[in-house]
Design a protein around this motif. Structure first.
Motif, short mmCIF file in Angstrom:
data_model
loop_
_atom_site.label_atom_id
_atom_site.label_comp_id
_atom_site.label_asym_id
_atom_site.label_seq_id
_atom_site.Cartn_x
_atom_site.Cartn_y
_atom_site.Cartn_z
N PRO A 106 -6.89 0.71 7.85
CA PRO A 106 -5.72 0.03 8.40
C PRO A 106 -4.44 0.32 7.63
CG PRO A 106 -7.13 -1.53 7.24
CD PRO A 106 -7.90 -0.25 7.35
N THR A 107 -4.56 0.83 6.42
CA THR A 107 -3.38 1.14 5.61
C THR A 107 -3.00 2.61 5.64
OG1 THR A 107 -4.72 1.45 3.61
CG2 THR A 107 -3.91 -0.77 4.06
N GLY A 108 -3.75 3.45 6.39
CA GLY A 108 -3.45 4.87 6.45
C GLY A 108 -4.06 5.62 5.28
N PRO A 109 -3.66 6.88 5.09
CA PRO A 109 -2.60 7.58 5.82
C PRO A 109 -2.98 7.90 7.26
CG PRO A 109 -3.73 9.09 4.36
CD PRO A 109 -4.28 7.73 4.05
N PHE A 110 -1.96 7.94 8.12
CA PHE A 110 -2.16 8.23 9.53
C PHE A 110 -1.79 9.69 9.79
CE2 PHE A 110 -1.60 3.69 9.25
CZ PHE A 110 -2.59 3.19 10.10
N THR A 111 -2.68 10.42 10.44
CA THR A 111 -2.50 11.85 10.65
C THR A 111 -2.82 12.23 12.09
OG1 THR A 111 -4.80 12.30 9.98
CG2 THR A 111 -3.12 12.34 8.24
N ASP A 112 -2.75 13.54 12.35
CA ASP A 112 -3.10 14.10 13.67
C ASP A 112 -2.28 13.45 14.79
OD1 ASP A 112 -5.10 15.70 12.44
OD2 ASP A 112 -6.49 14.01 12.51
N CYS B 246 7.61 5.38 16.86
CA CYS B 246 8.72 5.95 17.62
C CYS B 246 9.79 6.43 16.65
CB CYS B 246 9.29 4.94 18.62
SG CYS B 246 10.13 3.53 17.89
N LEU B 247 10.56 7.42 17.11
CA LEU B 247 11.65 7.97 16.34
C LEU B 247 12.98 7.58 16.99
CD1 LEU B 247 10.12 11.53 15.85
CD2 LEU B 247 10.32 9.76 14.11
N SER B 248 14.06 7.81 16.28
CA SER B 248 15.35 7.34 16.74
C SER B 248 15.82 8.03 18.02
CB SER B 248 16.40 7.54 15.64
OG SER B 248 16.50 8.91 15.27
N ASP B 249 15.22 9.18 18.37
CA ASP B 249 15.60 9.86 19.61
C ASP B 249 14.76 9.41 20.80
OD1 ASP B 249 13.16 11.05 19.06
OD2 ASP B 249 13.84 13.08 19.51
N GLY B 250 13.90 8.41 20.60
CA GLY B 250 13.05 7.94 21.68
C GLY B 250 11.70 8.61 21.75
N SER B 251 11.41 9.52 20.81
CA SER B 251 10.08 10.13 20.77
C SER B 251 9.04 9.05 20.47
CB SER B 251 10.02 11.21 19.69
OG SER B 251 10.93 12.25 19.96
N GLU B 252 7.91 9.12 21.16
CA GLU B 252 6.84 8.14 20.96
C GLU B 252 5.52 8.87 20.82
OE1 GLU B 252 6.85 4.45 22.45
OE2 GLU B 252 8.96 4.37 22.99
N GLY B 253 4.67 8.38 19.92
CA GLY B 253 3.38 9.02 19.73
C GLY B 253 2.41 8.12 19.02
N VAL B 254 1.22 8.67 18.75
CA VAL B 254 0.17 7.92 18.08
C VAL B 254 -0.47 8.80 17.03
CG1 VAL B 254 -1.51 8.54 19.89
CG2 VAL B 254 -1.93 6.55 18.43
N ALA B 255 -0.79 8.21 15.86
CA ALA B 255 -1.48 8.90 14.77
C ALA B 255 -2.68 8.05 14.37
CB ALA B 255 -0.54 9.12 13.59
N PHE B 256 -3.61 8.65 13.62
CA PHE B 256 -4.92 8.02 13.44
C PHE B 256 -5.34 7.96 11.97
CE2 PHE B 256 -4.59 10.25 17.47
CZ PHE B 256 -4.90 9.25 18.38
N SER B 257 -6.17 6.96 11.66
CA SER B 257 -6.69 6.80 10.31
C SER B 257 -8.01 6.05 10.36
CB SER B 257 -5.70 6.04 9.43
OG SER B 257 -6.22 5.82 8.13
N ASP B 258 -8.81 6.23 9.29
CA ASP B 258 -10.04 5.45 9.14
C ASP B 258 -9.78 4.11 8.46
OD1 ASP B 258 -11.64 7.44 10.30
OD2 ASP B 258 -11.86 8.48 8.38
N ARG C 42 -11.26 3.86 15.20
CA ARG C 42 -10.09 4.39 14.49
C ARG C 42 -8.94 3.40 14.53
NH1 ARG C 42 -8.78 10.04 17.26
NH2 ARG C 42 -8.83 8.67 19.10
N TYR C 43 -8.16 3.40 13.46
CA TYR C 43 -6.90 2.66 13.45
C TYR C 43 -5.83 3.58 14.03
CZ TYR C 43 -9.30 -0.78 10.64
OH TYR C 43 -10.18 -1.73 10.21
N CYS C 44 -5.13 3.07 15.02
CA CYS C 44 -4.18 3.87 15.78
C CYS C 44 -2.77 3.35 15.55
CB CYS C 44 -4.52 3.83 17.26
SG CYS C 44 -6.24 4.32 17.62
N HIS D 130 0.84 -1.19 0.00
CA HIS D 130 0.00 0.00 0.00
C HIS D 130 0.88 1.25 0.00
CE1 HIS D 130 -3.71 -2.29 0.69
NE2 HIS D 130 -2.94 -3.09 1.40
N PRO D 131 0.31 2.41 -0.34
CA PRO D 131 1.11 3.64 -0.36
C PRO D 131 1.71 3.95 1.02
CG PRO D 131 -0.97 3.97 -1.51
CD PRO D 131 -1.07 2.64 -0.83
N VAL D 132 2.71 4.81 1.01
CA VAL D 132 3.34 5.23 2.27
C VAL D 132 2.25 5.70 3.23
CG1 VAL D 132 4.83 6.96 3.31
CG2 VAL D 132 5.56 5.77 1.24
N SER D 133 2.31 5.23 4.47
CA SER D 133 1.23 5.50 5.42
C SER D 133 1.53 6.62 6.40
CB SER D 133 0.90 4.22 6.20
OG SER D 133 2.04 3.81 6.95
#
Length: 261
Positions: free
Chosen positions: A109-115, A95-107, A89-91, A57-60
């Motif tokens: 399962p393949t995204g795109p994930f936003t917000d 995580c990023l290489s500096d240890g940042s962690e978060g969650v993004a959302f989509s309608d 919602r699909y959640c 699927h396209p980049v999510s």
């Protein structure tokens, strides 16, 4: 079954999820040919309805747009993700290489994930998120490298509830825990998969281990190794039931020959 993706795709850290539509979806970090660093700035989802043919699927989700030089989530590569449908919602937990962690959302399962929003209590502390929703609907969040942490997520998924957080659920010294956990529940028992950091002939060769518990936050009882190195480093896997059979997903370094790449 091996390998399952077309040869132009390099997707380490795979978390396999069976969706309510009956398909299997694969979430992982993404290596790029010619890049000798871990991972890239994007995620890409793969799906299958038969465990034989997988659709790309396209980049999510992206952390840095190389065309526009915009770093919406920091100019850092994206490490291992997880994804789960929670309510409607699909959640995507990233995580990023500096240890940042978060969650993004989509309608989807393949995204795109936003917000995308950070997860308080976990953001900036470590890598490799894993999420588990229990039968009562409570969502648990786990993360860490060398020492595993976990706790209950708030209803809006923006915070690990402080009084529920447990540190040192698994550790390198006590349990051989290195990274990459994945949790499932079967017949009332919780199963936790993780990669160790075993040295074989002077070269790191991760094995996939598992532990069991009567509670998501432990204590966990070590049960052994379920996947030895497959001729080279083998790491960060997950297990999923599909049409009555259980499958183990993992990556190895057979192409690059360089650690976990």
């Amino acid at each position: 079954m091996n390998p399952i993706l077309p040869s132009q795709y390099y997707i380490p850290d795979v978390e396999a999820r069976k969706d309510e539509d009956g398909n299997i979806y694969l979430y992982g970090s993404k290596d790029c040919c010619g890049n000798d660093e871990y991972c890239s700035y994007e995620y890409q989802v793969f799906s299958s309805s038969d465990m034989k043919n997988f659709q790309a699927h396209p980049v999510s989700f992206i952390s840095y747009d190389e065309a526009s030089h915009m770093a919406a989530h920091g100019k850092m590569p994206l490490y291992a993700p997880d994804c789960l449908k929670i309510k409607d919602r699909y959640c995507l937990f990233y995580c990023l290489s500096d240890g940042s962690e978060g969650v993004a959302f989509s309608d989807s399962p393949t995204g795109p994930f936003t917000d995308a929003v950070p997860i308080a209590g976990a953001d900036g502390t470590q890598i490799d998120p894993a999420v588990f929703k229990d039968d009562d609907g409570q969502v648990y969040y786990f993360w860490g490298q060398g020492s595993l942490r976990g706790g209950k997520l708030s209803e809006d998924l923006s915070e690990v509830i402080p009084e529920t957080m447990v540190k040192g659920i698994l550790t390198e010294d006590r349990d051989g825990f290195h990274e990459g956990i994945s949790i499932r529940k079967r017949n009332g028992i919780y199963y936790l998969s993780y990669a160790d950091n075993h040295a074989e002939n002077g070269k790191g060769a991760n094995r996939l281990n598992y532990a069991t518990s009567n509670s998501p936050l432990g204590p966990w009882t070590y049960q052994g190794i379920y996947l030895e190195p497959t001729g080279c480093d083998t790491s960060h896997g997950s297990i999923v039931e599909y049409k009555g059979e259980w499958y183990a997903f993992y990556h190895n370094s057979s192409i690059s020959g360089k650690g976990n790449l």
